[in-house]
Motif scaffolding. Structure first.
Motif, PDB file in Angstrom:
ATOM      1  N   GLU A 112      18.682 -50.152  12.700  1.00  0.00           N
ATOM      2  CA  GLU A 112      19.294 -49.116  11.876  1.00  0.00           C
ATOM      3  C   GLU A 112      19.064 -49.375  10.394  1.00  0.00           C
ATOM      4  N   ALA A 115      15.566 -48.274   9.737  1.00  0.00           N
ATOM      5  CA  ALA A 115      15.540 -46.809   9.699  1.00  0.00           C
ATOM      6  C   ALA A 115      16.141 -46.290   8.397  1.00  0.00           C
ATOM      7  N   ALA A 116      17.190 -46.949   7.907  1.00  0.00           N
ATOM      8  CA  ALA A 116      17.829 -46.525   6.661  1.00  0.00           C
ATOM      9  C   ALA A 116      16.868 -46.668   5.492  1.00  0.00           C
ATOM     10  N   ARG A 118      13.630 -46.568   5.605  1.00  0.00           N
ATOM     11  CA  ARG A 118      12.615 -45.518   5.737  1.00  0.00           C
ATOM     12  C   ARG A 118      13.143 -44.160   5.299  1.00  0.00           C
ATOM     13  N   ARG A 119      14.373 -43.852   5.671  1.00  0.00           N
ATOM     14  CA  ARG A 119      14.944 -42.552   5.299  1.00  0.00           C
ATOM     15  C   ARG A 119      15.095 -42.436   3.785  1.00  0.00           C
ATOM     16  N   VAL A 120      15.611 -43.477   3.170  1.00  0.00           N
ATOM     17  CA  VAL A 120      15.813 -43.431   1.720  1.00  0.00           C
ATOM     18  C   VAL A 120      14.481 -43.333   0.989  1.00  0.00           C
ATOM     19  N   ALA A 122      11.967 -41.872   1.992  1.00  0.00           N
ATOM     20  CA  ALA A 122      11.477 -40.504   2.189  1.00  0.00           C
ATOM     21  C   ALA A 122      12.313 -39.470   1.439  1.00  0.00           C
ATOM     22  N   ASP A 124      15.773 -39.084   1.789  1.00  0.00           N
ATOM     23  CA  ASP A 124      16.967 -38.655   2.505  1.00  0.00           C
ATOM     24  C   ASP A 124      18.097 -39.658   2.300  1.00  0.00           C
ATOM     25  N   VAL A 126      21.390 -41.988   3.032  1.00  0.00           N
ATOM     26  CA  VAL A 126      21.860 -42.727   4.202  1.00  0.00           C
ATOM     27  C   VAL A 126      23.379 -42.713   4.164  1.00  0.00           C
ATOM     28  N   SER A 128      26.550 -40.714   6.605  1.00  0.00           N
ATOM     29  CA  SER A 128      26.950 -39.719   7.586  1.00  0.00           C
ATOM     30  C   SER A 128      28.118 -38.904   7.048  1.00  0.00           C
ATOM     31  N   ASN A 204      20.795 -37.105  -5.879  1.00  0.00           N
ATOM     32  CA  ASN A 204      20.612 -36.889  -4.443  1.00  0.00           C
ATOM     33  C   ASN A 204      21.719 -36.011  -3.875  1.00  0.00           C
TER      34      ASN A 204
END
Length: 224
Positions: A112, A115-116, A118-120, A122, A124, A126, A128, A204
């Motif tokens: 996770e 993945a976090a 990678r998302r940031v 990109a 996006d 992190v 919820s 953001n």
């Protein structure tokens, strides 16, 4: 594939070693540096040019909040993900207001955290909706009259459609959900979000949500 360059900032060498091990195993992530205190961050960012900084909140000399605020004032600011041991923490909320793209708990499973990052990288956040709701509820004494007045002055710069999108972002909706609810294309939603960020000087979507909350735009909605 261009590797995502990551800088690790934590005063605990065991935490840094664990993060380096779990992130270094990903083919698309490169650890470009480590720091034990926020005082080291600015110079390291100059030297290593990271895409993402994993930033501990509590450090002995310069804390993660101060370091995050300094980083986000840079024109070439990297994305910042806050590392913490708490779900709800005033300092985490302040870091998000300062421009951090989200946070992860130190005991988050390795996959996770990868993945976090990678998302940031990109673009996006992190965070919820459930966690955002918890953080907002935890904010000391709510937004307060002064903060609410300032927030309302800022959102007054938005037109009606942008305000609708800002409220939807504050409710935790993804672009596709906003598009369906407001009868517009996903591309148009993205354009509105970009304009909101530019008009309000925000970094953001997390900051859009927090500002919408402070301005009272989420009251009476199915919000975060």
């Amino acid at each position: 594939m261009t590797a995502i360059k990551v800088l690790l900032v934590d005063d605990d060498p065991l935490v840094r070693a664990g993060l380096s091990f779990m992130l270094g195993g990903a083919e698309d992530i490169e650890i470009v540096g480590e720091a034990a205190d926020g005082a080291e961050v600015d110079a390291l960012v100059d030297r290593t040019r990271p895409d993402v900084v994993l930033m501990d909140i509590r450090m002995p000399s310069v804390d993660g909040l101060t370091a995050t605020e300094a980083l986000r004032r840079r024109e070439d600011a990297p994305q910042v993900v806050v590392l913490t041991t708490f779900h709800a923490d005033d300092q985490v909320l302040r870091a998000l207001r300062a421009g951090a793209a989200g946070f992860v708990l130190k005991d988050t499973p390795p996959a996770e955290i990868v993945a976090a990052v990678r998302r940031v990288a990109a673009g996006d956040p992190v965070l919820s909706p459930a966690v955002t709701r918890q953080l907002m509820a935890h904010a000391a004494d709510g937004p307060g009259d002064t903060r609410r007045a300032r927030a309302r002055d800022r959102v007054a710069a938005l037109n009606d459609r942008e305000r609708e999108v800002a409220v939807a972002v504050g409710r935790g909706l993804a672009n596709a959900e906003i598009a369906a609810e407001l009868y517009m294309s996903v591309a148009t939603v993205k354009t509105h979000v970009s304009r909101i960020l530019a008009k309000l000087g925000l970094n953001n979507r997390v900051q859009i949500a927090l500002l919408a909350h402070d301005a009272g735009l989420l009251e009476g909605t199915d919000s975060l």
